[in-house]
Design an enzyme around this catalytic site. Structure first.
Site, short mmCIF file in Angstrom:
data_model
loop_
_atom_site.label_atom_id
_atom_site.label_comp_id
_atom_site.label_asym_id
_atom_site.label_seq_id
_atom_site.Cartn_x
_atom_site.Cartn_y
_atom_site.Cartn_z
CB SER A 136 -19.41 1.36 55.43
OG SER A 136 -18.52 1.81 54.43
N1 SAH Z 1 -17.48 -0.94 50.75
C1 SAH Z 1 -16.68 -1.16 51.93
C2 SAH Z 1 -16.15 0.11 52.49
C3 SAH Z 1 -14.71 0.25 52.17
S1 SAH Z 1 -13.98 1.74 52.74
C4 SAH Z 1 -17.51 -1.93 52.94
O1 SAH Z 1 -18.20 -2.83 52.55
O2 SAH Z 1 -17.45 -1.69 54.11
C5 SAH Z 1 -13.74 2.57 51.21
C6 SAH Z 1 -12.79 1.94 50.25
O3 SAH Z 1 -12.70 2.81 49.13
C7 SAH Z 1 -11.34 1.77 50.75
O4 SAH Z 1 -11.01 0.42 50.69
C8 SAH Z 1 -10.53 2.61 49.78
O5 SAH Z 1 -9.27 2.04 49.45
C9 SAH Z 1 -11.43 2.65 48.56
N2 SAH Z 1 -11.18 3.71 47.59
C10 SAH Z 1 -10.90 5.02 47.81
N3 SAH Z 1 -10.74 5.66 46.64
C11 SAH Z 1 -10.94 4.73 45.65
C12 SAH Z 1 -10.91 4.76 44.22
N4 SAH Z 1 -10.62 5.87 43.54
N5 SAH Z 1 -11.16 3.62 43.56
C13 SAH Z 1 -11.45 2.46 44.20
N6 SAH Z 1 -11.48 2.37 45.54
C14 SAH Z 1 -11.23 3.49 46.26
#
Ligand code: SAH
Length: 289
Positions: A136
């Site tokens: 993000s």
């Molecule tokens: N927190 C991260 C952002 C990751 S992007 C950072 O530090 O930048 C969002 C993530 O959410 C993705 O890896 C995606 O696979 C995950 N995601 C989407 N739906 C989800 C769910 N139901 N349970 C767990 N993870 C999920």
């Protein structure tokens, strides 16, 4: 979020030029010396190697261990300087919480992206981490944590839950503002990537889970704070049930048009919702892969 308007790779000068005038003079001096992009990339990569090989001390206070040996000080200076500039931009965008800004300054974001993207790590954009997911944008990471901390408890957070670990960056930032951090990821290789990224930092208060975050973690609930790093059409009821009274949940909601929502649990059966600002996240999906 996608940084579609930006062309990659950006030169370091493109990154630092955006630094606001409030950046201390000493810092701009460091940044100017470090202008050649290749030098910065090398420095960041050396730092990355140093941090993964270093035998870093553990502490009872949640903190990120400082990067290693004296030979890597110049790399660490460059990384620190560029990260400070990133934090200054985040503050200029409106994030005021000093504890959140300090946490952003402490976490080496470049260690959470692949080496080829390390020189892009401190621009204010999301970046690809594989599997169609992104790390993000720094601003939104800081903003969500600031909102979560603005509780009736002076910002004290005992147990927090993150849905969507991705590469583990936000979990690392959270580890500096909460006593215990639980983070769930539904894509196995990303769960493994986050483990690999976090291991060298030896952060004692993060627990990573592989699973469907829409189910939460009933076995460790309730949580003082919950952050969703992926957008659904609504916040799953299960997660609302896993909030402590006074707890705050921050989540992107929507499809094409998304807004950041703050949900507060005011009593056993009552929640309030506020819409904060537009945002753009990858979709929240059920099940695991
Ligand atoms: N927190 C991260 C952002 C990751 S992007 C950072 O530090 O930048 C969002 C993530 O959410 C993705 O890896 C995606 O696979 C995950 N995601 C989407 N739906 C989800 C769910 N139901 N349970 C767990 N993870 C999920």
């Amino acid at each position: 979020m996608t940084g579609k308007s930006k062309r990659f790779p950006l030169s370091l000068s493109a990154v630092v030029e955006k630094a606001p005038k409030t950046v201390p003079e000493k810092l701009s001096a460091i940044v100017k010396i470090a202008t050649p992009q290749t030098a910065t990339q090398n420095a960041l990569q050396n730092l990355s190697r140093a941090a993964s090989g270093a035998n870093l001390a553990t502490s009872t206070e949640p903190r990120i261990n400082p990067p290693g040996p004296p030979a890597d000080r110049s790399a660490s200076l460059v990384s620190d300087a560029v990260r400070k500039a990133m934090v200054a931009r985040v503050a200029k965008q409106g994030v005021k919480d000093a504890k959140v800004l300090a946490a952003m300054e402490a976490v080496p974001r470049h260690l959470f992206v692949e080496p080829a993207l390390a020189s892009q790590a401190y621009i204010d954009a999301s970046l690809p981490i594989g599997h169609h997911q992104t790390i993000s944008q720094p601003y939104i990471v800081a903003r969500m944590i600031e909102v979560m901390r603005d509780n009736g408890n002076g910002g004290t957070l005992n147990r927090v839950l993150e849905i969507g670990t991705g590469c583990g960056y936000q979990a690392a930032v959270l580890s500096l503002v909460a006593k215990e951090v639980y983070s769930i990821e539904r894509i196995k290789p990303l769960h493994e990537l986050a483990k690999a990224n976090l291991r060298p930092l030896r952060i004692a208060n993060i627990r990573l889970h592989y699973g469907d975050g829409m189910l939460g973690l009933p076995q460790v609930a309730p949580f003082d704070g919950i952050i969703l790093a992926a957008a659904g059409m609504e916040v799953p009821q299960t997660l609302l049930e896993q909030m402590s009274i006074g707890g705050r949940l921050v989540a992107p909601v929507g499809a094409q048009h998304q807004v950041l929502q703050l949900i507060e649990r005011v009593s056993k059966f009552e929640w309030t919702t506020a819409t904060l600002e537009d945002c753009h996240f990858v979709p929240l999906r059920s099940g695991v892969i």
